[in-house]
Scaffold this active site. Sequence first.
Site, PDB file in Angstrom:
ATOM      1  N   CYS A  38      11.142  70.938 -13.202  1.00 41.56           N
ATOM      2  CA  CYS A  38       9.740  70.518 -13.177  1.00 41.56           C
ATOM      3  C   CYS A  38       8.840  71.684 -13.599  1.00 41.56           C
ATOM      4  O   CYS A  38       8.875  72.748 -12.989  1.00 41.56           O
ATOM      5  CB  CYS A  38       9.379  70.050 -11.771  1.00 41.56           C
ATOM      6  SG  CYS A  38       7.628  69.689 -11.556  1.00 41.56           S
ATOM      7  N   CYS A  59       5.616  71.882 -13.388  1.00 38.91           N
ATOM      8  CA  CYS A  59       4.322  71.850 -12.697  1.00 38.91           C
ATOM      9  C   CYS A  59       4.349  72.534 -11.342  1.00 38.91           C
ATOM     10  O   CYS A  59       3.398  72.426 -10.581  1.00 38.91           O
ATOM     11  CB  CYS A  59       3.869  70.399 -12.541  1.00 38.91           C
ATOM     12  SG  CYS A  59       3.752  69.554 -14.121  1.00 38.91           S
ATOM     13  N   CYS A 101      14.057  67.233 -13.286  1.00 38.35           N
ATOM     14  CA  CYS A 101      13.475  65.922 -13.577  1.00 38.35           C
ATOM     15  C   CYS A 101      14.559  64.879 -13.841  1.00 38.35           C
ATOM     16  O   CYS A 101      15.482  65.151 -14.616  1.00 38.35           O
ATOM     17  CB  CYS A 101      12.559  66.046 -14.787  1.00 38.35           C
ATOM     18  SG  CYS A 101      11.547  64.586 -15.081  1.00 38.35           S
ATOM     19  N   CYS A 125      12.858  64.550 -10.246  1.00 39.03           N
ATOM     20  CA  CYS A 125      13.057  65.280  -8.995  1.00 39.03           C
ATOM     21  C   CYS A 125      13.365  64.313  -7.850  1.00 39.03           C
ATOM     22  O   CYS A 125      13.206  63.095  -7.975  1.00 39.03           O
ATOM     23  CB  CYS A 125      11.825  66.118  -8.680  1.00 39.03           C
ATOM     24  SG  CYS A 125      10.342  65.133  -8.375  1.00 39.03           S
ATOM     25  N   CYS A 135       5.629  61.551  -8.510  1.00 44.58           N
ATOM     26  CA  CYS A 135       5.780  62.554  -9.561  1.00 44.58           C
ATOM     27  C   CYS A 135       4.587  63.504  -9.510  1.00 44.58           C
ATOM     28  O   CYS A 135       3.463  63.134  -9.856  1.00 44.58           O
ATOM     29  CB  CYS A 135       5.871  61.875 -10.929  1.00 44.58           C
ATOM     30  SG  CYS A 135       6.065  63.049 -12.293  1.00 44.58           S
TER      31      CYS A 135
END
Length: 148
Positions: free
Chosen positions: A87, A89, A106, A108, A117
């Site tokens: 991920c 982010c 991903c 996750c 998400c």
Amino acid sequence: MKALQASTSYSFFSKSSSATLQRRTHRPQCVILSKVEPSDKSVEIMRKFSEQYARKSGTYFCVDKGVTSVVIKGLAEHKDSLGAPLCPCRYYDDKAAEATQGFWNCPCVPMRERKECHCMLFLTPENDFAGKDQTIGLDEIREVTANM
């Protein structure tokens, strides 16, 4: 007579009856980060994966395709550099360890278990930011992320 203090330390190790002098210098550990573009192949793989997973999970891409593009590109970067679509982010102290563990790869665990998400890549229909698309073109990803 005064003793001199060396800035370099030495250790002696015995290897098959001969002494070996090993020089050790104390250097601070540092990490050098460089910006490397993901391969076109990885971007395409992550684009196709994202489309397929959106269809399979009944989720949609963000109404702002810029969000979708940046996340897909981030997943592709991690796929190239870490070998897994970690991920993009989240902050990680050790990305390689996180990628190996798999929790934040991903999709996750929160996405698989609860359809949550964090990146806003996969949004449920009732989410205010959910668009109507489950597809995105490679050219659109390139255009949006060209100057990043």
